[in-house]
Design a protein around this motif. Structure first.
Motif, PDB file in Angstrom:
ATOM      1  N   GLU A  97       2.338   1.756  -3.390  1.00 64.03           N
ATOM      2  CA  GLU A  97       1.359   2.286  -4.336  1.00 64.03           C
ATOM      3  C   GLU A  97       1.152   3.777  -4.131  1.00 64.03           C
ATOM      4  OE1 GLU A  97      -3.342   1.572  -5.406  1.00 64.03           O
ATOM      5  OE2 GLU A  97      -2.136  -0.128  -4.723  1.00 64.03           O
ATOM      6  N   TYR A  98       1.065   4.202  -2.854  1.00 59.07           N
ATOM      7  CA  TYR A  98       0.931   5.634  -2.571  1.00 59.07           C
ATOM      8  C   TYR A  98       2.150   6.395  -3.088  1.00 59.07           C
ATOM      9  CZ  TYR A  98      -3.340   5.900   0.231  1.00 59.07           C
ATOM     10  OH  TYR A  98      -4.652   5.912   0.640  1.00 59.07           O
ATOM     11  N   GLN A 147      -0.982  -7.925  -3.524  1.00 55.01           N
ATOM     12  CA  GLN A 147      -2.098  -7.740  -2.595  1.00 55.01           C
ATOM     13  C   GLN A 147      -3.052  -8.928  -2.622  1.00 55.01           C
ATOM     14  OE1 GLN A 147      -3.820  -3.785  -2.684  1.00 55.01           O
ATOM     15  NE2 GLN A 147      -1.896  -2.862  -3.375  1.00 55.01           N
ATOM     16  N   VAL A 189      -7.771  -4.652   5.525  1.00 51.43           N
ATOM     17  CA  VAL A 189      -8.361  -5.709   4.695  1.00 51.43           C
ATOM     18  C   VAL A 189      -7.296  -6.706   4.262  1.00 51.43           C
ATOM     19  CG1 VAL A 189      -9.446  -6.175   2.465  1.00 51.43           C
ATOM     20  CG2 VAL A 189     -10.292  -4.303   3.891  1.00 51.43           C
ATOM     21  N   LEU A 190      -6.130  -6.189   3.862  1.00 51.40           N
ATOM     22  CA  LEU A 190      -5.048  -7.067   3.425  1.00 51.40           C
ATOM     23  C   LEU A 190      -4.419  -7.818   4.587  1.00 51.40           C
ATOM     24  CD1 LEU A 190      -3.259  -4.657   0.906  1.00 51.40           C
ATOM     25  CD2 LEU A 190      -4.742  -6.586   0.352  1.00 51.40           C
ATOM     26  N   VAL A 224       0.838  -1.206   0.000  1.00 53.59           N
ATOM     27  CA  VAL A 224       0.000   0.000   0.000  1.00 53.59           C
ATOM     28  C   VAL A 224       0.870   1.252   0.000  1.00 53.59           C
ATOM     29  CG1 VAL A 224      -1.739   1.306   1.275  1.00 53.59           C
ATOM     30  CG2 VAL A 224      -1.926  -1.188   1.112  1.00 53.59           C
ATOM     31  N   LYS A 270      -7.797   1.447   5.860  1.00 52.77           N
ATOM     32  CA  LYS A 270      -8.809   0.410   5.611  1.00 52.77           C
ATOM     33  C   LYS A 270      -8.277  -0.659   4.672  1.00 52.77           C
ATOM     34  CE  LYS A 270     -13.014   2.041   4.884  1.00 52.77           C
ATOM     35  NZ  LYS A 270     -14.084   2.935   4.368  1.00 52.77           N
ATOM     36  N   ARG A 271      -7.522  -0.244   3.655  1.00 52.45           N
ATOM     37  CA  ARG A 271      -6.948  -1.216   2.724  1.00 52.45           C
ATOM     38  C   ARG A 271      -5.954  -2.122   3.439  1.00 52.45           C
ATOM     39  NH1 ARG A 271      -4.365  -0.408  -2.304  1.00 52.45           N
ATOM     40  NH2 ARG A 271      -5.761   1.314  -2.758  1.00 52.45           N
ATOM     41  N   PRO A 308      -8.641   5.737   3.720  1.00 49.73           N
ATOM     42  CA  PRO A 308      -8.669   4.644   2.720  1.00 49.73           C
ATOM     43  C   PRO A 308      -7.461   3.715   2.796  1.00 49.73           C
ATOM     44  CG  PRO A 308      -9.260   6.739   1.709  1.00 49.73           C
ATOM     45  CD  PRO A 308      -8.818   7.062   3.092  1.00 49.73           C
ATOM     46  N   GLY A 309      -6.277   4.290   3.021  1.00 44.86           N
ATOM     47  CA  GLY A 309      -5.081   3.460   3.113  1.00 44.86           C
ATOM     48  C   GLY A 309      -5.103   2.553   4.321  1.00 44.86           C
TER      49      GLY A 309
END
Length: 537
Positions: free
Chosen positions: A91-92, A399, A252-253, A88, A248-249, A245-246
């Protein structure tokens, strides 16, 4: 060069690193060399532990107590969290601004820190429960169980400290600052050695001094990382925001990865829990043998995985499938180069290594022999342990957290099914139940590694190069040469228990040098060159 000149401005995105020929090799060797220093100090620490605590009694309790926060650390810091956080963050970094990266770091720091604080408080308050679960076999030994509870209560805060250190290290690794996170584990060994040699006599039991040294090392390790985060303008300012959002991602991962990335740790933990029911000393024998297997695993396996994870994440984000496969192939070749000779050497030299390192102080000859049996069993799985380290990032960098979870469930199930089939006969016939624990863990690692490998192949993510048949023949010949040299020496040198300590050190040094020279010369003879490992994306 000033800090401002060497680092990006606070509101400018850092320049992405340019991949140069051989950069993965250099980064791996740099990280590996730093880790080697840590592991050598770890060996010295274990030598001191053997002299001060021996095997059984306090050492059993201490081994379990320090394993509890370390187990959860690998979930929070080195395991599921870092494997979810780095993709993550990459990606950012690849698609966003430096300000967005900084915001992500701040929000993750706040959320991770709050979870760690809560879990640490639960651990300290519930030390009896953790001691009962992890040290079930000691429940009917009041003195040992009481010591275990107190040691758990002391060491549990290390979880929060070293997990935050791992968070800082993950950021630095993502910015290709591999050396600082690699050197940080050195401090734990230094603090523990100092505690054992300098302050242990001031405590009613040396185990208490060692437990407090772990916490002190955690504080120092975290503080050590912070200035380097400041250099890249990513010093966290923790903010609690679960809706980011980051964050939460990552959650989830991370949720499935909590299980998938920690399969080998769960297997090793299962060994320790069962070992508490196998009598005095079993936990210590597994501890000493596991530490020796961790040396090549930590120096090379973890180093390679650490180096390729950010690169794989960036390649995945850039949708560079061919280069992604090439990087995985490079990592697997490196694992084969290191893991096979390390496995064979540990099996052949188990007794000489253990006699040389640990046969002094409170350690008895029986402890050495029992540790040697489990060392050989664990060593059988070294290749699989290292392979898992480089295959799992192939999923997490994309991911994909669910596939390793499914594979992990199968591997743990295989381990559990194998244990009664192997451990019970060994206990009944020879009293070697701890060897069965090590052996089944090693075999379960092969189940895990094979399924991970097959999954990457079937998904079309990894395609082996066309050089593998030739490579296996070359590596096989080189390993055969090394084995022949080691066995020739041991045919004549078989009185390790009788030799004085200095003579054991000299002879082991000669053995290792001769084996390494034979392997290196054989590699050169069959055409393997260093430049072969510089050809990567």
């Amino acid at each position: 060069m000033s800090d401002s000149a060497s680092s990006p401005a606070p509101h400018q995105p850092p320049s992405p690193p340019k991949t140069k020929p051989g950069s993965l090799l250099r980064s791996s060797l740099l990280t590996g060399s730093m880790t080697m220093v840590s592991r050598v100090l770890g060996l010295i620490r274990d030598i001191v532990l053997a002299a001060v605590l021996g095997a059984g009694g306090a050492m059993d309790a201490f081994a379990i107590a320090q394993k509890i926060p370390n187990f959860f650390r690998r979930l929070f810091a080195e395991g599921a969290f870092s494997q979810a956080f780095i993709p993550v963050l990459s990606e950012y970094r690849e698609k966003g601004t430096h300000a967005a990266v900084k915001e992500l770091v701040d929000k993750v720091a706040g959320c991770l820190g709050s979870i760690l604080l809560l879990f640490t408080l639960i651990g300290v308050a519930g030390a009896v429960g953790f001691a009962y679960v992890f040290g079930y076999g000691y429940a009917d030994e009041p003195e040992k169980f009481s010591l275990l509870v107190e040691l758990v209560r002391i060491t549990f805060p290390y979880l929060m400290l070293i997990s935050l250190t791992g968070f800082a290290g993950a950021i630095l690794n993502s910015y290709d600052r591999f050396a600082i996170p690699a050197v940080t584990p050195i401090f734990l060994n230094i603090f523990m050695i100092a505690a054992a040699l300098l302050v242990a006599d001031f405590f009613p039991n040396p185990a208490y001094a060692l437990a407090w040294s772990i916490v002190a090392a955690g504080v120092f390790s975290l503080l050590f990382q912070l200035p380097f985060l400041k250099q890249i303008h990513l010093m966290p300012s923790p903010k609690l925001d679960w809706s980011h959002p980051g964050v939460k991602r990552i959650l989830v991962l991370m949720t499935p990865a909590l299980f998938g990335v920690s399969v080998s740790q769960l297997n090793l933990l299962l060994d320790s829990v069962i070992a508490t029911m196998l009598g005095d000393g079993a936990v210590s024998w597994l501890f000493y043998s596991d530490r020796l297997v961790e040396l090549p695993l930590g120096v090379f396996g973890v180093a390679i995985a650490t180096v390729i994870m950010p690169g794989l994440s960036r390649l995945s984000a850039a949708q560079s499938g061919e280069k992604f496969s090439q990087m995985l192939d490079w990592a697997i070749r490196f694992v084969v180069l290191i893991a096979l000779p390390a496995t064979l050497a540990l099996i052949i030299l188990a007794e000489p290594i253990l006699y040389t390192l640990f046969y002094h102080g409170e350690m008895k000859q029986t402890d050495i022999l029992m540790s040697a049996y489990s060392l050989k069993a664990y060593a059988l799985g070294l290749f699989a342990f290292m392979l898992i380290k480089v295959l799992v990032p192939g999923y997490f960098a994309r991911q994909d957290m669910k596939t390793p979870v499914r594979i992990g469930i199968i591997a743990i199930g295989a381990n559990i099914l194998m244990k009664p089939l192997v451990v019970i006969p060994l206990v009944m016939l020879w009293g070697l139940g701890h060897v069965g624990l090590a052996f089944t863990t090693a075999m379960a690692a092969y189940v895990n590694a094979w399924l991970l490998y097959r999954g990457l192949r079937r998904a079309g993510v990894y395609t082996p190069s066309d050089q593998w048949v030739k490579l296996w023949l070359r590596y096989g010949a080189a390993n055969g040469a090394m084995v022949a040299v080691l066995l020739a020496f041991l045919w004549h040198w078989n009185l390790w228990v009788d030799w004085p300590a200095l003579e054991r050190v000299i002879r082991l040094g000669i053995l290792c040098a001769a084996g390494f020279a034979a392997y290196l010369l054989a590699l050169l003879a069959v055409g393997v060159r260093l430049r072969d490992f510089k050809a990567q994306p």
